[in-house]
Design an enzyme around this catalytic site. Sequence first.
Site, mmCIF file in Angstrom:
data_model
loop_
_atom_site.group_PDB
_atom_site.id
_atom_site.type_symbol
_atom_site.label_atom_id
_atom_site.label_comp_id
_atom_site.label_asym_id
_atom_site.label_seq_id
_atom_site.Cartn_x
_atom_site.Cartn_y
_atom_site.Cartn_z
ATOM 1 N N ALA A 132 -13.725 -1.168 -9.210
ATOM 2 C CA ALA A 132 -13.353 0.202 -9.591
ATOM 3 C C ALA A 132 -14.316 0.750 -10.643
ATOM 4 O O ALA A 132 -14.603 1.951 -10.658
ATOM 5 C CB ALA A 132 -11.917 0.225 -10.109
ATOM 6 N N ASN A 188 -14.359 2.538 1.226
ATOM 7 C CA ASN A 188 -12.891 2.636 1.278
ATOM 8 C C ASN A 188 -12.412 3.551 2.407
ATOM 9 O O ASN A 188 -11.217 3.670 2.636
ATOM 10 C CB ASN A 188 -12.317 3.081 -0.076
ATOM 11 C CG ASN A 188 -12.467 4.566 -0.316
ATOM 12 O OD1 ASN A 188 -13.362 5.207 0.238
ATOM 13 N ND2 ASN A 188 -11.591 5.127 -1.133
ATOM 14 N N TYR A 220 -1.687 3.161 -11.798
ATOM 15 C CA TYR A 220 -0.663 4.196 -11.590
ATOM 16 C C TYR A 220 0.757 3.652 -11.590
ATOM 17 O O TYR A 220 1.711 4.409 -11.402
ATOM 18 C CB TYR A 220 -0.936 5.002 -10.308
ATOM 19 C CG TYR A 220 -1.322 4.160 -9.113
ATOM 20 C CD1 TYR A 220 -0.372 3.530 -8.350
ATOM 21 C CD2 TYR A 220 -2.659 3.994 -8.795
ATOM 22 C CE1 TYR A 220 -0.733 2.752 -7.271
ATOM 23 C CE2 TYR A 220 -3.044 3.211 -7.722
ATOM 24 C CZ TYR A 220 -2.069 2.598 -6.956
ATOM 25 O OH TYR A 220 -2.433 1.816 -5.905
ATOM 26 N N SER A 243 0.834 -1.217 0.000
ATOM 27 C CA SER A 243 0.000 0.000 0.000
ATOM 28 C C SER A 243 0.864 1.261 0.000
ATOM 29 O O SER A 243 1.840 1.365 0.748
ATOM 30 C CB SER A 243 -0.907 0.005 1.235
ATOM 31 O OG SER A 243 -1.583 1.246 1.303
ATOM 32 N N LYS A 249 -13.359 -4.278 1.132
ATOM 33 C CA LYS A 249 -14.212 -3.143 0.749
ATOM 34 C C LYS A 249 -15.710 -3.460 0.776
ATOM 35 O O LYS A 249 -16.519 -2.590 1.073
ATOM 36 C CB LYS A 249 -13.819 -2.625 -0.638
ATOM 37 C CG LYS A 249 -12.536 -1.815 -0.646
ATOM 38 C CD LYS A 249 -12.274 -1.273 -2.050
ATOM 39 C CE LYS A 249 -11.145 -0.271 -2.044
ATOM 40 N NZ LYS A 249 -11.056 0.477 -3.312
ATOM 41 N N GLY A 270 -14.271 -2.821 -18.368
ATOM 42 C CA GLY A 270 -14.269 -3.580 -17.116
ATOM 43 C C GLY A 270 -15.522 -3.311 -16.305
ATOM 44 O O GLY A 270 -16.152 -2.248 -16.438
ATOM 45 N N ASN A 271 -15.897 -4.291 -15.495
ATOM 46 C CA ASN A 271 -17.126 -4.165 -14.699
ATOM 47 C C ASN A 271 -16.908 -4.688 -13.270
ATOM 48 O O ASN A 271 -17.790 -5.299 -12.675
ATOM 49 C CB ASN A 271 -18.295 -4.899 -15.377
ATOM 50 C CG ASN A 271 -17.929 -6.311 -15.769
ATOM 51 O OD1 ASN A 271 -17.509 -6.547 -16.906
ATOM 52 N ND2 ASN A 271 -18.013 -7.239 -14.826
ATOM 53 N N GLY A 272 -15.712 -4.425 -12.748
ATOM 54 C CA GLY A 272 -15.400 -4.852 -11.377
ATOM 55 C C GLY A 272 -15.670 -3.739 -10.378
ATOM 56 O O GLY A 272 -16.493 -2.849 -10.612
ATOM 57 N N ASP A 322 -13.502 7.090 -3.589
ATOM 58 C CA ASP A 322 -12.950 6.812 -4.928
ATOM 59 C C ASP A 322 -13.663 7.610 -6.014
ATOM 60 O O ASP A 322 -13.050 7.976 -7.028
ATOM 61 C CB ASP A 322 -13.062 5.308 -5.263
ATOM 62 C CG ASP A 322 -11.937 4.500 -4.641
ATOM 63 O OD1 ASP A 322 -10.868 5.076 -4.359
ATOM 64 O OD2 ASP A 322 -12.123 3.274 -4.431
HETATM 65 P P1 NAP Z 1 -11.722 -6.073 -9.968
HETATM 66 O O1 NAP Z 1 -12.887 -5.821 -9.093
HETATM 67 O O2 NAP Z 1 -11.021 -7.384 -9.942
HETATM 68 O O3 NAP Z 1 -12.255 -5.810 -11.495
HETATM 69 C C1 NAP Z 1 -11.416 -5.943 -12.605
HETATM 70 C C2 NAP Z 1 -12.255 -5.914 -13.875
HETATM 71 O O4 NAP Z 1 -11.348 -6.117 -14.972
HETATM 72 C C3 NAP Z 1 -13.287 -7.038 -13.982
HETATM 73 O O5 NAP Z 1 -14.420 -6.577 -14.702
HETATM 74 C C4 NAP Z 1 -12.554 -8.104 -14.767
HETATM 75 O O6 NAP Z 1 -13.386 -8.936 -15.534
HETATM 76 C C5 NAP Z 1 -11.743 -7.254 -15.723
HETATM 77 N N1 NAP Z 1 -10.559 -7.975 -16.182
HETATM 78 C C6 NAP Z 1 -9.556 -8.481 -15.421
HETATM 79 N N2 NAP Z 1 -8.641 -9.094 -16.201
HETATM 80 C C7 NAP Z 1 -9.096 -8.994 -17.482
HETATM 81 C C8 NAP Z 1 -8.621 -9.439 -18.726
HETATM 82 N N3 NAP Z 1 -7.466 -10.112 -18.841
HETATM 83 N N4 NAP Z 1 -9.344 -9.147 -19.838
HETATM 84 C C9 NAP Z 1 -10.507 -8.452 -19.743
HETATM 85 N N5 NAP Z 1 -11.018 -8.009 -18.587
HETATM 86 C C10 NAP Z 1 -10.324 -8.274 -17.465
HETATM 87 O O7 NAP Z 1 -10.582 -4.983 -9.740
HETATM 88 P P2 NAP Z 1 -10.797 -3.448 -9.302
HETATM 89 O O8 NAP Z 1 -10.779 -3.342 -7.828
HETATM 90 O O9 NAP Z 1 -11.968 -2.944 -10.049
HETATM 91 O O10 NAP Z 1 -9.442 -2.762 -9.805
HETATM 92 C C11 NAP Z 1 -9.179 -2.649 -11.192
HETATM 93 C C12 NAP Z 1 -7.952 -1.757 -11.433
HETATM 94 O O11 NAP Z 1 -8.212 -0.424 -10.979
HETATM 95 C C13 NAP Z 1 -6.680 -2.206 -10.711
HETATM 96 O O12 NAP Z 1 -5.602 -2.059 -11.594
HETATM 97 C C14 NAP Z 1 -6.552 -1.242 -9.557
HETATM 98 O O13 NAP Z 1 -5.214 -1.046 -9.179
HETATM 99 C C15 NAP Z 1 -7.123 0.028 -10.179
HETATM 100 N N6 NAP Z 1 -7.630 0.974 -9.181
HETATM 101 C C16 NAP Z 1 -7.027 2.198 -9.080
HETATM 102 C C17 NAP Z 1 -7.483 3.108 -8.174
HETATM 103 C C18 NAP Z 1 -6.808 4.468 -8.065
HETATM 104 O O14 NAP Z 1 -6.984 5.151 -7.049
HETATM 105 N N7 NAP Z 1 -6.098 4.896 -9.060
HETATM 106 C C19 NAP Z 1 -8.562 2.802 -7.326
HETATM 107 C C20 NAP Z 1 -9.180 1.546 -7.451
HETATM 108 C C21 NAP Z 1 -8.689 0.630 -8.401
HETATM 109 P P3 NAP Z 1 -14.250 -10.131 -14.849
HETATM 110 O O15 NAP Z 1 -15.343 -9.421 -14.092
HETATM 111 O O16 NAP Z 1 -14.739 -10.913 -16.004
HETATM 112 O O17 NAP Z 1 -13.292 -10.862 -13.958
#
Ligand code: NAP
Length: 286
Positions: A133, A91, A229, A19, A70, A129-131, A106
């Site tokens: 973030a 968060n 980042y 972190s 979270k 993406g649909n996770g 966020d």
């Molecule tokens: P998460 O909940 O795991 O969601 C990731 C998303 O990306 C899901 O929809 C996943 O698809 C998709 N994905 C993963 N691998 C893939 C691939 N190879 N091909 C296509 N789609 C793919 O993760 P998260 O918490 O949302 O975080 C995502 C990113 O945002 C990370 O890199 C994190 O470091 C960044 N982030 C940055 C900040 C910031 O302050 N800058 C804050 C939060 C997050 P599935 O649903 O099909 O698995």
Amino acid sequence: MITGTTQLLGVIGHPIEHSLSPVMHNAAIAQLGINAVYLPLPVTPADLSTALAGFRAIGLRGFSVTIPHKQAIIPLLSEISELAQTIGAVNTVYPTAQGWGGTNTDVAGFIAPLTTLRSWENAIAVVLGNGGAARAVVAGCMQLGCQQIHVVGRNPAKLQPFLESWQSSPRSKTLSVHKRDNLPNLLPHADLLVNTTPIGMFPQLEASPLSPKDLEPLKSGAIAYDLIYTPRPTQFLRYAQAQGANPIDGLEMLVQQGAVALTLWLQQPAPIEIMRQALLDQLKTH
Ligand code: NAP
């Protein structure tokens, strides 16, 4: 200097070693001259409830929440902001009379670098993406007033539930979900293209969610925003910039979400410049 009256803040996660929040928040605390410290707090999922009771017992002033807590923390809180409820993730946690309250900074972090750029009312956003973030990004695009928000995901089985989860939101009609093969129809209209997938994150330096060919239809002058980042910039941002897009990386979102949290805990403005610089210095050493 740590004294008998030093106040405690921190971040819970598992793992927590990587972190960047302690560096950012402790730089801010030093600048403000407050007798407080922000600690990494390793908490396993099994210990979450016990940890919260312990934090209350020792009077923690507040804490950040990262993966994997979270969502899991929500039922353990005495209150939760409407925004965190909508996103389904907390968060930032602060003390309440009954226990702990949770919110999500966020969204504020995501929109901060966008608000000064233009008016977003007629804008079209495409979100990859649909996770977790992506949920903050969709809420942010709704707050900005985007006219259309198109979420593109790889797994059709997750897309419909994602869409349905926004049904009670007043701006739910602006949201639609798409399979990846619809991207060529969406990109020519996009004013904002956001990568919320982890593709391209260190150490996958060459990976990108979209190839230069995929990005060809993107309008010159569109904003390409990567939540990642490390590295800065990502391959995705390099490709998008070569296409004429303006890049934004995830550092500012990280800084700004932290600043909103610190302001909430300390009830005074956070030194954003100092926080940004602390992160930049830390990232340079990696
Ligand atoms: P998460 O909940 O795991 O969601 C990731 C998303 O990306 C899901 O929809 C996943 O698809 C998709 N994905 C993963 N691998 C893939 C691939 N190879 N091909 C296509 N789609 C793919 O993760 P998260 O918490 O949302 O975080 C995502 C990113 O945002 C990370 O890199 C994190 O470091 C960044 N982030 C940055 C900040 C910031 O302050 N800058 C804050 C939060 C997050 P599935 O649903 O099909 O698995």
